[in-house]
Motif scaffolding. Structure first.
Motif, PDB file in Angstrom:
ATOM      1  N   SER A  60       0.822  -1.215   0.000  1.00 29.46           N
ATOM      2  CA  SER A  60       0.000   0.000   0.000  1.00 29.46           C
ATOM      3  C   SER A  60       0.852   1.260   0.000  1.00 29.46           C
ATOM      4  CB  SER A  60      -0.936   0.007   1.209  1.00 29.46           C
ATOM      5  OG  SER A  60      -0.195   0.092   2.417  1.00 29.46           O
ATOM      6  N   THR A  61       2.107   1.182   0.436  1.00 30.21           N
ATOM      7  CA  THR A  61       2.956   2.371   0.463  1.00 30.21           C
ATOM      8  C   THR A  61       3.352   2.801  -0.946  1.00 30.21           C
ATOM      9  OG1 THR A  61       4.949   1.012   0.758  1.00 30.21           O
ATOM     10  CG2 THR A  61       3.845   1.790   2.739  1.00 30.21           C
ATOM     11  N   THR A  62       3.583   1.834  -1.838  1.00 29.90           N
ATOM     12  CA  THR A  62       3.912   2.146  -3.234  1.00 29.90           C
ATOM     13  C   THR A  62       2.727   1.959  -4.159  1.00 29.90           C
ATOM     14  OG1 THR A  62       4.665  -0.118  -3.665  1.00 29.90           O
ATOM     15  CG2 THR A  62       6.307   1.456  -2.865  1.00 29.90           C
ATOM     16  N   GLN A  63       1.577   1.496  -3.602  1.00 33.12           N
ATOM     17  CA  GLN A  63       0.363   1.257  -4.364  1.00 33.12           C
ATOM     18  C   GLN A  63       0.621   0.297  -5.517  1.00 33.12           C
ATOM     19  OE1 GLN A  63      -1.988   4.841  -5.095  1.00 33.12           O
ATOM     20  NE2 GLN A  63      -0.630   5.964  -3.751  1.00 33.12           N
ATOM     21  N   THR A  64       1.291  -0.806  -5.189  1.00 28.17           N
ATOM     22  CA  THR A  64       1.683  -1.786  -6.199  1.00 28.17           C
ATOM     23  C   THR A  64       1.196  -3.173  -5.802  1.00 28.17           C
ATOM     24  OG1 THR A  64       3.696  -0.507  -6.602  1.00 28.17           O
ATOM     25  CG2 THR A  64       3.627  -2.723  -7.509  1.00 28.17           C
ATOM     26  N   VAL A  65       0.741  -3.943  -6.804  1.00 35.03           N
ATOM     27  CA  VAL A  65       0.351  -5.337  -6.613  1.00 35.03           C
ATOM     28  C   VAL A  65       1.227  -6.208  -7.503  1.00 35.03           C
ATOM     29  CG1 VAL A  65      -1.501  -7.035  -6.790  1.00 35.03           C
ATOM     30  CG2 VAL A  65      -2.038  -4.690  -6.107  1.00 35.03           C
ATOM     31  N   PHE A  66       1.796  -7.269  -6.931  1.00 31.55           N
ATOM     32  CA  PHE A  66       2.584  -8.232  -7.686  1.00 31.55           C
ATOM     33  C   PHE A  66       1.865  -9.576  -7.684  1.00 31.55           C
ATOM     34  CE2 PHE A  66       5.730  -5.243  -6.019  1.00 31.55           C
ATOM     35  CZ  PHE A  66       6.449  -4.928  -7.163  1.00 31.55           C
ATOM     36  N   MET A  67       1.731 -10.205  -8.845  1.00 28.47           N
ATOM     37  CA  MET A  67       1.235 -11.564  -8.961  1.00 28.47           C
ATOM     38  C   MET A  67       2.402 -12.439  -9.405  1.00 28.47           C
ATOM     39  SD  MET A  67      -1.960 -11.639  -8.078  1.00 28.47           S
ATOM     40  CE  MET A  67      -2.539 -13.186  -8.775  1.00 28.47           C
ATOM     41  N   ILE A  68       2.752 -13.445  -8.596  1.00 27.15           N
ATOM     42  CA  ILE A  68       3.952 -14.244  -8.802  1.00 27.15           C
ATOM     43  C   ILE A  68       3.582 -15.700  -9.052  1.00 27.15           C
ATOM     44  CG2 ILE A  68       6.144 -14.978  -7.777  1.00 27.15           C
ATOM     45  CD1 ILE A  68       5.927 -12.475  -5.955  1.00 27.15           C
ATOM     46  N   ASN A  69       4.118 -16.286 -10.119  1.00 26.64           N
ATOM     47  CA  ASN A  69       3.935 -17.706 -10.430  1.00 26.64           C
ATOM     48  C   ASN A  69       5.236 -18.423 -10.088  1.00 26.64           C
ATOM     49  OD1 ASN A  69       3.886 -20.272 -11.840  1.00 26.64           O
ATOM     50  ND2 ASN A  69       2.118 -19.489 -12.981  1.00 26.64           N
ATOM     51  N   THR A  70       5.215 -19.238  -9.032  1.00 24.74           N
ATOM     52  CA  THR A  70       6.446 -19.870  -8.559  1.00 24.74           C
ATOM     53  C   THR A  70       6.926 -20.982  -9.483  1.00 24.74           C
ATOM     54  OG1 THR A  70       5.167 -21.400  -7.176  1.00 24.74           O
ATOM     55  CG2 THR A  70       5.900 -19.340  -6.160  1.00 24.74           C
ATOM     56  N   GLU A  71       5.988 -21.630 -10.215  1.00 22.78           N
ATOM     57  CA  GLU A  71       6.388 -22.695 -11.124  1.00 22.78           C
ATOM     58  C   GLU A  71       7.122 -22.132 -12.342  1.00 22.78           C
ATOM     59  OE1 GLU A  71       4.480 -26.591 -13.378  1.00 22.78           O
ATOM     60  OE2 GLU A  71       3.201 -24.887 -12.892  1.00 22.78           O
ATOM     61  N   GLU A  72       6.587 -21.055 -12.899  1.00 27.68           N
ATOM     62  CA  GLU A  72       7.189 -20.453 -14.088  1.00 27.68           C
ATOM     63  C   GLU A  72       8.281 -19.434 -13.746  1.00 27.68           C
ATOM     64  OE1 GLU A  72       4.033 -18.784 -16.357  1.00 27.68           O
ATOM     65  OE2 GLU A  72       3.072 -20.716 -16.775  1.00 27.68           O
ATOM     66  N   LYS A  73       8.376 -19.079 -12.443  1.00 25.07           N
ATOM     67  CA  LYS A  73       9.341 -18.078 -11.975  1.00 25.07           C
ATOM     68  C   LYS A  73       9.165 -16.757 -12.730  1.00 25.07           C
ATOM     69  CE  LYS A  73      12.816 -21.345 -10.300  1.00 25.07           C
ATOM     70  NZ  LYS A  73      12.356 -21.153  -8.902  1.00 25.07           N
ATOM     71  N   THR A  74       7.893 -16.326 -12.800  1.00 23.73           N
ATOM     72  CA  THR A  74       7.547 -15.075 -13.448  1.00 23.73           C
ATOM     73  C   THR A  74       6.651 -14.257 -12.525  1.00 23.73           C
ATOM     74  OG1 THR A  74       5.624 -16.087 -14.515  1.00 23.73           O
ATOM     75  CG2 THR A  74       7.707 -16.038 -15.776  1.00 23.73           C
ATOM     76  N   TYR A  75       6.497 -12.971 -12.842  1.00 27.61           N
ATOM     77  CA  TYR A  75       5.600 -12.127 -12.063  1.00 27.61           C
ATOM     78  C   TYR A  75       5.030 -11.017 -12.942  1.00 27.61           C
ATOM     79  CZ  TYR A  75       9.277  -8.531 -11.675  1.00 27.61           C
ATOM     80  OH  TYR A  75      10.221  -7.580 -11.948  1.00 27.61           O
ATOM     81  N   MET A  76       3.850 -10.527 -12.552  1.00 26.50           N
ATOM     82  CA  MET A  76       3.230  -9.374 -13.184  1.00 26.50           C
ATOM     83  C   MET A  76       3.091  -8.275 -12.147  1.00 26.50           C
ATOM     84  SD  MET A  76       0.300 -10.919 -15.710  1.00 26.50           S
ATOM     85  CE  MET A  76      -0.599 -11.741 -14.384  1.00 26.50           C
ATOM     86  N   ARG A  77       3.154  -7.043 -12.611  1.00 26.31           N
ATOM     87  CA  ARG A  77       3.083  -5.878 -11.734  1.00 26.31           C
ATOM     88  C   ARG A  77       1.894  -5.012 -12.142  1.00 26.31           C
ATOM     89  NH1 ARG A  77       7.811  -2.818  -9.894  1.00 26.31           N
ATOM     90  NH2 ARG A  77       8.940  -4.152 -11.376  1.00 26.31           N
ATOM     91  N   GLN A  78       1.146  -4.522 -11.152  1.00 29.69           N
ATOM     92  CA  GLN A  78       0.058  -3.585 -11.396  1.00 29.69           C
ATOM     93  C   GLN A  78       0.196  -2.414 -10.449  1.00 29.69           C
ATOM     94  OE1 GLN A  78      -3.239  -6.540 -10.991  1.00 29.69           O
ATOM     95  NE2 GLN A  78      -3.923  -5.702 -12.933  1.00 29.69           N
TER      96      GLN A  78
END
Length: 251
Positions: free
Chosen positions: A68-86
């Protein structure tokens, strides 16, 4: 074009949700179920202004981190070792921009607030506020009654006549902790209403249990208050950032 208040509702209603940063730090297990759906289980970690949720879907472990301090959400896929940022570009998220101001519009773009006085809602003193849009071509107002002690909504009326109202109906123990049982009555534009319930932990400032009339139930268990490590709220080294169109493993 009418003002879209859908983005305001989560902001005003944040205090009765499991959003990070409003109460004490803790970790817990959670389970949720709904008719005709498999039960889902996971873990939640709440830090200082940050939250991490872990759950399994389609054979992969998905991690959601909300800052909430940076107003950022990360979605992380541990199997693919990838992430998306919003987020992260100044867009509002629940709990952001309000802590240092008595004005519920603080930090909200193109929205102004006008205080209309004080009233009691089910015995609790509340401030009555009118929210209006200042964006060109948009119009509409939403009226909200904020609990004077907790700065949380006790009643809301939307431009189309729909709204919601909260009432404290008792005290119960959930997962070994003392909670307040709240009844939430939602009213649609056609006047139809439905009732849900939430069990709110006033110390942790989060819901420990939720029940909706459609059969959806979510509950936290094995709650362990205490400071959470910073490492829980960062993307692991070596993970690749991808775009929404590439994120098939997140569905």
């Amino acid at each position: 074009m009418k003002l879209k208040f859908a983005s305001l509702f989560p902001l005003l209603f944040a205090s009765l949700t499991a959003f990070a940063g409003n109460g004490g730090e803790f970790s817990a297990e959670f389970t949720q179920s709904a008719p005709q759906q498999d039960e889902q289980n996971g873990r939640i970690y709440v830090g200082d202004g940050r939250m991490r949720m872990e759950f399994d879907t389609d054979g992969s472990t998905i991690i959601q981190i909300v800052d909430s301090t940076t107003q950022t959400v990360f979605m992380i896929n541990t199997e693919e070792k990838t992430y998306m940022r919003q987020g992260g570009q100044g867009g509002m998220m629940p709990g952001a921009g309000q802590d240092d101001s008595d004005n519920p519009c603080a930090g909200m773009k193109n929205i102004t607030c006008k205080r209309l006085g004080d009233e009691k809602i089910h015995g609790r003193l509340a401030e009555k506020w009118e929210f209006s849009s200042t964006t060109a071509g948009q119009s509409g107002t939403m009226t909200t009654w904020l609990d004077k002690e907790r700065r949380t909504p006790l009643r809301q009326i939307m431009p189309d006549g729909s709204g919601m109202e909260l009432a404290l109906v008792g005290h119960e123990t959930v997962s070994g902790r003392k909670t307040e049982k709240w009844e939430i009555k939602g009213i649609g534009p056609d006047g139809q209403s439905q009732v849900s319930h939430q069990w709110f932990d006033p110390e942790l400032k989060t819901n420990l249990r939720e029940e909706n009339p459609n059969g959806f139930v979510r509950e936290m268990r094995n709650i362990k208050p205490g400071k959470q490590p910073d490492s829980l709220f960062t993307v692991p080294d070596g993970y690749k950032e991808i775009t929404m169109s590439q994120g098939s493993g997140y569905r």
